[in-house]
Write a protein that holds these residues in place. Structure first.
Motif, short mmCIF file in Angstrom:
data_model
loop_
_atom_site.label_atom_id
_atom_site.label_comp_id
_atom_site.label_asym_id
_atom_site.label_seq_id
_atom_site.Cartn_x
_atom_site.Cartn_y
_atom_site.Cartn_z
N TYR A 1 0.83 -1.20 0.00
CA TYR A 1 0.00 0.00 0.00
C TYR A 1 0.87 1.25 0.00
CZ TYR A 1 -3.80 3.17 1.14
OH TYR A 1 -4.71 4.18 1.11
N THR B 1 -10.47 -3.08 -2.50
CA THR B 1 -9.95 -2.79 -1.16
C THR B 1 -10.51 -3.79 -0.14
OG1 THR B 1 -11.64 -1.07 -1.08
CG2 THR B 1 -9.37 -0.35 -1.34
N GLN C 1 -10.01 3.04 3.73
CA GLN C 1 -8.86 2.99 2.83
C GLN C 1 -9.27 3.33 1.40
OE1 GLN C 1 -6.82 -0.75 2.95
NE2 GLN C 1 -4.90 0.14 2.23
N VAL D 1 -3.26 -3.44 -0.86
CA VAL D 1 -3.95 -2.71 0.20
C VAL D 1 -3.35 -3.01 1.57
CG1 VAL D 1 -6.16 -2.22 -0.87
CG2 VAL D 1 -5.74 -4.48 0.06
#
Lengths: 322, 425
Positions: B169, B205, B244, B302
Motif C-alpha cells: 500500500y 480494497t 482505505q 492494500v
C-alpha cells in the motif's frame, strides 16, 4: 362551432350516471321484455368481450397471482411456503421503501403541477391569434414521439457534460458541477426531464379543450367589459375544468410509476436519493425478491387506487358545476 | 376460451402442486412433439453479447460434425421466465452470480458430478460456485471461464515517471504522489455508474483485506442477528477497508461524480489517467478508442505485505443443465463438446479470460498476463459487492460511500438491510 362542448360533456356525464343507475335505456335500443325491464341487445356484450378477455388475462390474472404470492416466500419459480403477513411487516419496517414512497410522491406532486401550469399556458398561447401557430404546435409535440429512455440519456448528457461546461465557461458556480451527482438536487433534473417529456401530451388535451369553448362566450364576456385576465380565470378556466381533471389524474398516475427516466438519468442515485417505488418493485424480479416486492406492489396499488378515487371525488363536483 | 386453460394451470399452482410440476407436464408434451426420428433437438442459452458470434460458429460446427444432436443457439430469451414456465433452455452457459445461484439453490439445475468433465475443474475454482449457494449432493454448475480483474495501468506513463508496479500500500501511495507531482491523474473513476465503484475500488480494497467467502459464510449464519453487536458485520468488518478506499479515491479525477463507464474508457484510452480499476471487459472498449495503448494489470495492494496480493475474479461463464427437460443425454453430449480443452482454451484466448481446468492453457495477452501467477496460486476472491442479493441496492450504497461524508452510515444501512432480508428469507 355552435355546440357548446363543455355543457355537453357535463350532460354526457349525467347520462352515464343515469345509465349506471338504470334510469335510461338508450343503450338498450328501447326494447323491453315482458316484465317491462329493458332488454340489452347481446351485440353490446360482444363488443365488451375481446377487451374483457385480454384485460383479464394480461392484467387481472397476473395481478391476483401477484397478490397471492405476496403472502408466500415465492422467488419466481420452484417451491414456496406461505409466510402470512411477514412480507408486509418487512415492507413497513424497510426505510428504503419509505424513502422510495416519499421521493415518488414528492416527485409526482411537483411534476403534475409544473406540467399542467406549463402546458396550460402554452395551450392558451397556441390557441390565441399568434403567427406560426401550426408549426409551433408541431414543434411542441415532438417530445411526445421520442421514447422515454432516449430522452433520459440525452438529458443525462446535457446535465453531466453540457451544463457543467457552460457553467465553467460563464463562471456560474451553480452549474459547474453536474446536478445529477448531487444527492439533494438530482430530483430537480428528473422533474425537468419528466416535464419536458410530458408537457406535449397534456398540451394536446388542453388545446382540444380550449378549442371546444364556443366563441360566443368570449363575445358575451367582451360585451360585459371583461378584461383578458378575467376572461382567462372566469371563462376559460372553468370551461376547461374537466380537462384539468383528466390531465391531473392521468399525469399523477404516470408520475407515480416513474421508471425509465430515472434509469436513464441517475439509476436511483446518487446513493438511493432518486429511487422510485417502481424501481424498487422491479428489483424484486431481477433480485429474486419477488414475493416481497409483490407485497410492496400490492400496497402501492391500494394507495394508487385510493388516491385516484379521492381525486375523482374532489374534482368531480368542480367539473360538473362548470 | 383460450383463457380457461391458463387460469386452470395457474389455479393448480395456487393449490400447491407447484409451478415446476405443472410446467413439467407442458414441456413433456413439447418435447414429445420433437422427439420423433432424426436428431434430438436442444436449445443452448448463451447471451454474453460479445461472445455470441463465437458460439454461433461453434454451434454450427457441432451440428455439422454429428447427426445425433441438433443445437439451437438462444441468445435472447428471459431465463427467469423460462424457469418459471418450466421450459428453460436445455443447456445454459452464462455468467454465474447470485441470481443464477438461486436457480441452483432451489434444485432447478441437474447434477453433473458424474460427468468426467467435472473432474477436470480446479477445486478452488469449483469452490467459487459454492460460495453463492449449494444444493446438497450435487455439482450443478461447471465453471467454464473466469474473468480476473485488477488495476489496469498505462505502461508508458509508469515508465516515463520511472515507476514500478507497487506491491504494498505504501508503494501504491508513493506511485500516486509521483504521478500527481508529474501532473498526471493517478486513478480514473466513474462514480455516475454505481457498479463501477462497487466492482472496482470497493471490491479491490475490501477483497484485498478480508476473507470474502468466510465473511459471507458467517454473515449468512448470523442472518437476523447481524447488527452493531454481532461478531462480524459490514460496519465492523468493512469499516477499515472502506476508509482505505476513501483515501485512495482522493487520487482520482475531479469530475468522477459526473463520469460514467463509457466516459471512463474513452478518457483512460486517451491517457487522462495512469490507473483504472476495471475488469477485462473494459480492455476491449479502451482498444476501440486507442488500439495502440500499452496496458498491464496488477492486483491493488492494500496491505504492507506483498504476499497478501489477490485478484478479483468472477465466473465469466458457467455451464449447467436444468433439472426439467427430456433431452438430458443430448444436452450432456453438447456439454462434453463445449468442455473439450481446446474449445475452452480457444474461447479464453479470444475473450481475455482464464481457464477453469487443471490443464488449461495460460493466458498470453500481455494486458492480463500480470494476473496469471495470482490466479495459478489460487490467490483470488469473488467481489464482495456481488455476494449481496440484488434486492439490496448495494451499488447505490457504495456510490454514497465514495461520494458522501459518512460511509459508516451506509455500512450500517447494509447491516440493517441484511438482517431484514434474513428475517423474511
Amino acid at each position: 362551432m355552435t355546440t357548446p362542448i363543455a355543457p355537453a360533456s357535463a350532460a354526457a356525464g349525467r347520462l352515464v350516471d343515469a345509465a349506471e343507475h338504470g334510469q335510461s335505456d338508450h343503450l338498450a335500443g328501447g326494447r323491453h321484455d315482458k316484465k317491462g325491464r329493458s332488454r340489452v341487445d347481446p351485440v353490446y356484450y360482444a363488443f365488451l368481450l375481446p377487451t374483457l378477455i385480454l384485460f383479464t388475462l394480461a392484467i387481472t390474472v397476473p395481478a391476483v397471482l401477484g397478490i397471492f404470492y405476496s403472502f408466500t416466500n415465492f422467488i419466481g419459480f420452484g417451491d414456496w411456503q406461505f409466510t402470512g403477513l411477514t412480507n408486509y411487516i418487512a415492507v413497513f419496517q424497510d426505510p428504503a421503501v419509505l424513502s422510495g414512497y416519499l421521493f415518488t410522491f414528492g416527485f409526482a406532486i411537483v411534476t403534475v403541477v409544473l406540467v399542467n401550469v406549463i402546458a396550460f399556458m402554452l395551450a392558451v398561447a397556441l390557441t390565441s391569434r399568434i403567427r406560426l401557430k401550426v408549426p409551433l404546435r408541431a414543434i411542441f409535440v415532438i417530445p411526445m414521439v421520442i421514447s422515454g429512455i432516449v430522452i433520459a440519456y440525452v438529458f443525462q448528457f446535457l446535465f453531466s457534460n453540457s451544463l457543467p461546461a457552460l457553467g465553467n465557461g460563464l463562471g456560474i458556480p451553480l452549474l459547474q458541477e453536474s446536478i445529477l451527482a448531487n444527492p439533494d438536487l438530482a430530483w430537480i433534473a428528473i422533474v425537468i426531464t419528466a416535464t419536458w417529456q410530458s408537457v406535449p401530451g397534456t398540451l394536446l388535451i388542453y388545446i382540444a379543450g380550449l378549442l371546444s369553448i364556443p366563441g360566443e362566450v368570449y363575445e358575451a364576456a367582451d360585451i360585459d367589459g371583461a378584461t383578458a385576465r378575467e376572461k382567462l380565470f372566469r371563462v376559460t378556466l372553468p370551461l376547461v375544468a374537466g380537462y384539468v381533471v383528466i390531465n391531473v389524474i392521468l399525469g399523477f398516475k404516470n408520475y407515480l410509476n416513474v421508471y425509465d427516466i430515472i434509469v436513464g438519468l441517475t439509476n436511483g442515485g446518487p446513493g438511493t436519493a432518486t429511487r422510485s417505488i417502481a424501481m424498487t418493485i422491479f428489483t424484486g424480479f431481477t433480485g429474486g425478491d419477488y414475493a416481497y416486492q409483490m407485497a410492496n406492489a400490492t400496497i402501492f396499488f391500494i394507495i394508487a387506487v385510493a388516491i385516484s378515487i379521492l381525486q375523482l371525488r374532489l374534482t368531480r363536483n368542480r367539473a360538473a358545476s362548470a | 376460451m383460450p383463457g380457461k386453460k391458463r387460469t386452470r394451470s395457474s389455479a393448480r399452482a395456487v393449490l400447491g402442486v407447484g409451478v415446476l410440476g405443472a410446467a413439467l407436464a407442458l414441456t413433456g408434451c413439447a418435447g414429445a412433439a420433437g422427439a420423433g426420428s432424426g436428431p434430438a433437438e436442444i436449445t443452448f442459452h448463451m447471451s454474453k453479447p460479445e461472445a455470441i458470434p463465437y458460439f454461433r460458429d461453434l454451434v454450427e460446427r457441432f451440428n455439422d460434425e454429428q447427426t445425433e444432436v441438433e443445437v439451437t443457439l438462444d441468445t435472447a430469451s428471459n431465463l427467469s421466465a423460462g424457469f418459471l414456465r418450466g421450459n428453460p433452455p436445455d443447456v445454459g452457459l452464462l455468467n454465474y452470480n447470485m441470481e443464477m445461484a438461486r436457480f441452483m439453490e432451489r434444485g432447478a439445475l441437474s447434477d453433473l458430478g458424474d460427468m468426467p468433465e467435472a473432474e477436470r475443474i480446479r477445486p478452488d475454482v469449483q469452490e467459487l460456485v459454492n460460495q453463492y449457494a449449494t444444493y446438497p449432493g450435487r455439482t450443478s454448475v461447471l465453471p467454464y471461464s473466469v474473468a480476473a480483474a485488477s488495476v489496469i495501468y498505462n505502461i508508458q506513463m509508469f515508465e516515463d515517471n520511472g515507476l514500478e508496479v507497487p506491491t504494498t500500500y505504501e508503494e501504491l501511495i508513493e506511485v500516486c504522489e509521483t504521478l500527481l507531482d508529474a501532473g498526471i491523474t493517478p486513478f480514473y473513476s466513474t462514480y455516475r455508474d454505481a457498479w463501477t465503484v462497487a466492482q472496482g475500488p470497493f471490491d479491490y480494497t475490501v477483497g484485498g483485506r478480508i476473507d470474502v467467502a468466510d465473511f459471507y459464510e458467517q454473515m449468512n449464519e448470523l442472518g437476523t442477528e447481524v447488527g452493531p453487536d454481532s461478531p462480524v458485520s459490514f460496519e465492523k468488518t468493512f469499516a477499515e477497508p472502506v476508509a482505505q478506499m476513501k483515501e485512495l479515491l482522493t487520487y482520482t479525477n475531479d469530475d468522477a461524480e459526473s463520469r460514467g463507464y463509457g466516459d471512463g474508457n474513452v478518457a483512460f484510452a486517451n491517457g487522462e489517467a495512469a490507473m483504472y480499476m476495471q475488469g477485462p471487459w473494459a480492455l476491449g472498449e479502451i482498444a476501440k478508442t486507442n488500439p495502440e495503448l500499452e496496458l498491464g494489470t496488477f492486483p491493488l495492494p492494500v496491505t504492507d505485505d506483498p504476499e497478501d496480493l489477490k485478484v478479483r475474479v468472477n465466473l465469466d461463464l458457467a455451464l449447467w443443465i436444468p433439472e426439467v427437460g427430456t433431452n438430458h443425454e443430448a444436452a450432456r453430449t453438447f456439454v462434453s463438446y463445449l468442455m473439450q480443452q481446446d474449445v475452452m482454451d480457444d474461447y479464453n484466448a479470444s475473450y481475455l479470460a482464464f481457464g477453469t481446468t487443471e490443464e488449461a492453457a495460460p493466458v498470453t495477452d500481455p494486458r492480463i498476463i500480470g494476473m496469471q501467477e495470482y490466479y495459478d496460486e489460487g490467490k483470488f476472491y469473488q467481489g464482495p459487492s456481488r455476494a449481496i442479493p440484488l434486492t439490496i441496492p448495494v451499488d447505490n450504497y457504495i456510490q454514497s460511500m465514495a461520494t458522501g461524508d459518512d460511509p459508516e452510515a451506509e455500512l450500517r444501512r447494509l447491516d440493517a438491510d441484511w438482517a431484514r432480508l434474513a428475517l423474511r428469507g
